[in-house]
Write an enzyme that holds these catalytic residues in place. Structure first.
Site, PDB file in Angstrom:
ATOM      1  N   GLY A  35       0.840  -1.261   0.058  1.00 18.18           N
ATOM      2  CA  GLY A  35       0.062   0.067   0.004  1.00 18.18           C
ATOM      3  C   GLY A  35       0.740   1.353   0.048  1.00 18.18           C
ATOM      4  O   GLY A  35       0.706   2.152  -0.672  1.00 18.18           O
ATOM      5  N   THR A  36       2.005   1.344   0.809  1.00 22.24           N
ATOM      6  CA  THR A  36       2.966   2.358   0.725  1.00 22.24           C
ATOM      7  C   THR A  36       3.405   2.677  -0.584  1.00 22.24           C
ATOM      8  O   THR A  36       3.468   3.749  -1.089  1.00 22.24           O
ATOM      9  CB  THR A  36       4.055   2.250   1.858  1.00 22.24           C
ATOM     10  OG1 THR A  36       3.495   1.798   3.030  1.00 22.24           O
ATOM     11  CG2 THR A  36       5.053   3.307   1.984  1.00 22.24           C
ATOM     12  N   ASN A  40      -7.597   4.241   9.212  1.00 16.26           N
ATOM     13  CA  ASN A  40      -7.181   3.198   9.951  1.00 16.26           C
ATOM     14  C   ASN A  40      -7.475   2.892  11.548  1.00 16.26           C
ATOM     15  O   ASN A  40      -7.626   2.079  11.914  1.00 16.26           O
ATOM     16  CB  ASN A  40      -5.642   2.901   9.332  1.00 16.26           C
ATOM     17  CG  ASN A  40      -4.710   4.014   9.520  1.00 16.26           C
ATOM     18  OD1 ASN A  40      -5.117   5.129   9.150  1.00 16.26           O
ATOM     19  ND2 ASN A  40      -3.722   3.719  10.595  1.00 16.26           N
ATOM     20  N   GLN A  77      -7.944   0.468   3.975  1.00 16.60           N
ATOM     21  CA  GLN A  77      -8.844   0.097   4.841  1.00 16.60           C
ATOM     22  C   GLN A  77     -10.291  -0.020   4.316  1.00 16.60           C
ATOM     23  O   GLN A  77     -11.208  -0.689   4.931  1.00 16.60           O
ATOM     24  CB  GLN A  77      -9.074   0.957   6.064  1.00 16.60           C
ATOM     25  CG  GLN A  77      -7.673   0.985   6.707  1.00 16.60           C
ATOM     26  CD  GLN A  77      -7.161  -0.311   7.566  1.00 16.60           C
ATOM     27  OE1 GLN A  77      -8.062  -1.140   7.886  1.00 16.60           O
ATOM     28  NE2 GLN A  77      -6.068  -0.451   8.118  1.00 16.60           N
ATOM     29  N   GLY A 127      -2.473  -5.870   0.143  1.00 10.86           N
ATOM     30  CA  GLY A 127      -2.987  -7.393   0.234  1.00 10.86           C
ATOM     31  C   GLY A 127      -3.214  -7.579   1.692  1.00 10.86           C
ATOM     32  O   GLY A 127      -4.435  -8.163   2.083  1.00 10.86           O
ATOM     33  N   THR A 184      10.007  -7.909 -11.683  1.00 10.91           N
ATOM     34  CA  THR A 184       9.283  -9.391 -11.883  1.00 10.91           C
ATOM     35  C   THR A 184       8.135  -9.394 -10.881  1.00 10.91           C
ATOM     36  O   THR A 184       8.478  -9.204  -9.697  1.00 10.91           O
ATOM     37  CB  THR A 184      10.128 -10.402 -11.997  1.00 10.91           C
ATOM     38  OG1 THR A 184      11.201 -10.209 -12.882  1.00 10.91           O
ATOM     39  CG2 THR A 184       9.656 -11.907 -12.078  1.00 10.91           C
ATOM     40  N   CYS A 242       4.676   4.791  21.442  1.00 11.59           N
ATOM     41  CA  CYS A 242       5.803   5.226  21.861  1.00 11.59           C
ATOM     42  C   CYS A 242       6.814   5.408  21.101  1.00 11.59           C
ATOM     43  O   CYS A 242       7.640   4.663  20.563  1.00 11.59           O
ATOM     44  CB  CYS A 242       6.255   3.973  22.817  1.00 11.59           C
ATOM     45  SG  CYS A 242       7.640   4.327  24.071  1.00 11.59           S
TER      46      CYS A 242
HETATM   47  C1  LIG Z   1      -1.563  -0.424   6.288  1.00 13.39           C
HETATM   48  C2  LIG Z   1      -2.069   0.817   5.636  1.00 13.39           C
HETATM   49  C3  LIG Z   1      -1.264   1.376   4.678  1.00 13.39           C
HETATM   50  C4  LIG Z   1       0.151   0.652   4.322  1.00 13.39           C
HETATM   51  O1  LIG Z   1      -0.113  -0.522   3.564  1.00 13.39           O
HETATM   52  P1  LIG Z   1       1.348  -1.398   3.601  1.00 13.39           P
HETATM   53  O2  LIG Z   1       1.023  -2.537   2.372  1.00 13.39           O
HETATM   54  O3  LIG Z   1       1.578  -1.934   4.782  1.00 13.39           O
HETATM   55  O4  LIG Z   1       2.547  -0.554   2.848  1.00 13.39           O
HETATM   56  C5  LIG Z   1      -1.593   2.489   3.994  1.00 13.39           C
HETATM   57  N1  LIG Z   1      -2.728   3.273   4.365  1.00 13.39           N
HETATM   58  C6  LIG Z   1      -3.522   2.774   5.194  1.00 13.39           C
HETATM   59  C7  LIG Z   1      -4.758   3.419   5.668  1.00 13.39           C
HETATM   60  C8  LIG Z   1      -3.067   1.475   5.913  1.00 13.39           C
HETATM   61  O5  LIG Z   1      -4.002   1.129   6.699  1.00 13.39           O
END
Ligand SMILES: *Cc1c(COP(=O)(O)O)cnc(C)c1O
Length: 394
Positions: free
Chosen positions: A76-77, A158, A186, A207, A244, A332
């Site tokens: 996601g990042t 999130n 989310q 995923g 790949t 923390c």
């Molecule tokens: C977990 C999350 C991400 C990051 O996803 P990753 O696959 O861990 O990089 C980005 N945005 C939200 C809102 C998330 O909850």
């Protein structure tokens, strides 16, 4: 390694989810005998390419998109970074970004580092939220300017599960010729999404937040939206992302999307009923507890509750004794307990922000687990409050 998963009461699904057994099943051949490269000319690789294309269609189906609009990424990042950097490169003369104060670190920290990453000076508007975590659309409209290259607003938060009116916000950006990205990590699989009817240009998926493995994600790019790749390299993914393909995980993500689609109606209703049972039980049985986030504009699986005058991390440690997994709204960082930027943006009072716990459920949770948590939480909070110098019963 044995991590005693069967003993755990897992209510931390916004952090990561269990890989569905059905997903593991479809992945296995690609981790063993079907090891061909999807780009190869021979049939051995070509079949693997076919499996990737099937997964692409499954992802597209879940979000109402066309398969050609789906690009697989590593997480996601990466999807978030790709969308925002791509928009800034597509419109190098525009130097303004609109986002919110409650984004995931994937977008928040990227927007703090845009100048370093692009070599240009940018102006970033971070929209404030109300005390229930919702956005003011009038303020949003004011923030959009001639100079705005892209808007990046998460679909669902999130930490609180609060849902933003992405459909309206995307249309407002479109009217002004501004690209619109949404981090829907989310939201996907939890609420219905039909991108063919929306003005969303980019959408991010991860995923591992929807019962597929970690290390695979998706970036949706609307047909016709200008796009500049983030990872240059081979011609994989139609030239949109070199490298790949992570075939097994992609195939797993496709299956996870198909499962999510099957479960969207009935199962999500069941999860919502469990979440409501948990939330109402906690708020009723524990004095000085309160809900963080809008009551209804919210994901069905998430509840974020503050217990005043106790530390979230201490609560989590006590919950851990009973193998109950959740998260706290205070992290923390560098030795100091800072309440989360999300709760701070909402203006949650300090004494409450520190004692916030996020419970995030999934289709694997059952009523007995909720009832167990409801039995254990009141004595945990009472015990910790006994030790707190700030706690006075009145
Ligand atoms: C977990 C999350 C991400 C990051 O996803 P990753 O696959 O861990 O990089 C980005 N945005 C939200 C809102 C998330 O909850």
């Amino acid at each position: 390694m044995n991590c005693d998963a069967e003993k755990v009461i897992y209510m931390d699904n916004n952090a990561t989810t269990r890989v569905a057994p059905e997903v593991v099943d479809v992945m296995m051949p690609f981790l063993t005998e079907c090891y061909g490269n999807p780009s190869s000319m021979h049939n051995f690789g070509g079949q693997v390419g076919g499996a990737v294309e099937k997964a692409r269609a499954q992802v597209a189906e879940l979000i109402g998109a066309d398969p050609t609009e789906i690009t697989f990424t590593s997480c996601g990042t990466e999807s978030d970074s790709t969308a925002i950097i791509s928009a800034l490169q597509a419109f190098p003369e525009k130097r303004h970004v609109v986002t919110t104060r409650v984004e995931h670190p994937a977008v928040k920290h990227l927007c703090e580092n845009l100048d370093r990453l692009t070599g240009h000076k940018h102006r970033v508007t971070r929209l404030q939220v109300d005390s229930d975590g919702t956005l003011d659309l009038a303020k949003y409209e004011e923030a959009l300017t001639e100079d705005t290259a892209i808007v990046s607003v998460m679909w669902a938060n999130n930490e609180t599960g609060v849902i933003f009116p992405v459909e309206k916000m995307a249309a407002m950006a479109k009217e002004r010729g501004i690209l619109f990205h949404t981090d829907a990590v989310q939201a996907v699989g939890k609420i219905p999404i039909t991108l063919s009817e929306l003005d969303v240009d980019f959408l991010s998926i991860s995923g591992h937040k929807l019962h597929a493995p970690k290390g695979v994600g998706v970036l949706y790019v609307k047909r016709g939206t200008p796009f500049v790749p983030f990872l240059s390299g081979g011609h994989q993914e139609n030239g949109r992302r070199g490298g790949t393909e992570n075939v097994a995980s992609i195939v797993g993500l496709g299956r996870a999307c198909a499962l999510a689609q099957e479960m969207m109606g009935e199962e999500n209703t069941r999860v919502r009923v469990l979440r409501d049972r948990l939330e109402e039980g906690l708020l009723k049985s524990i004095p000085k507890s309160m809900l963080n986030g809008h009551k209804t504009d919210r994901l069905p699986n998430t509840t974020n509750v503050s217990f005043e005058f106790v530390e979230g991390e201490a609560i989590l440690l006590h919950m851990n004794r009973y193998n109950i997994c959740a998260s706290s709204g205070s992290a923390c960082t560098s030795g100091s307990l800072e309440p989360s930027h999300v709760l701070r943006a909402m203006g949650v009072p300090f004494t409450a922000a520190h004692g916030s716990i996020r419970f995030s459920l999934s289709v694997y949770n059952v009523e007995e687990e909720v009832d167990f948590v409801l039995k254990k939480m009141p004595p945990i909070i009472a015990e910790l409050r006994e030790l707190s110098p700030f706690w006075k019963e009145d």
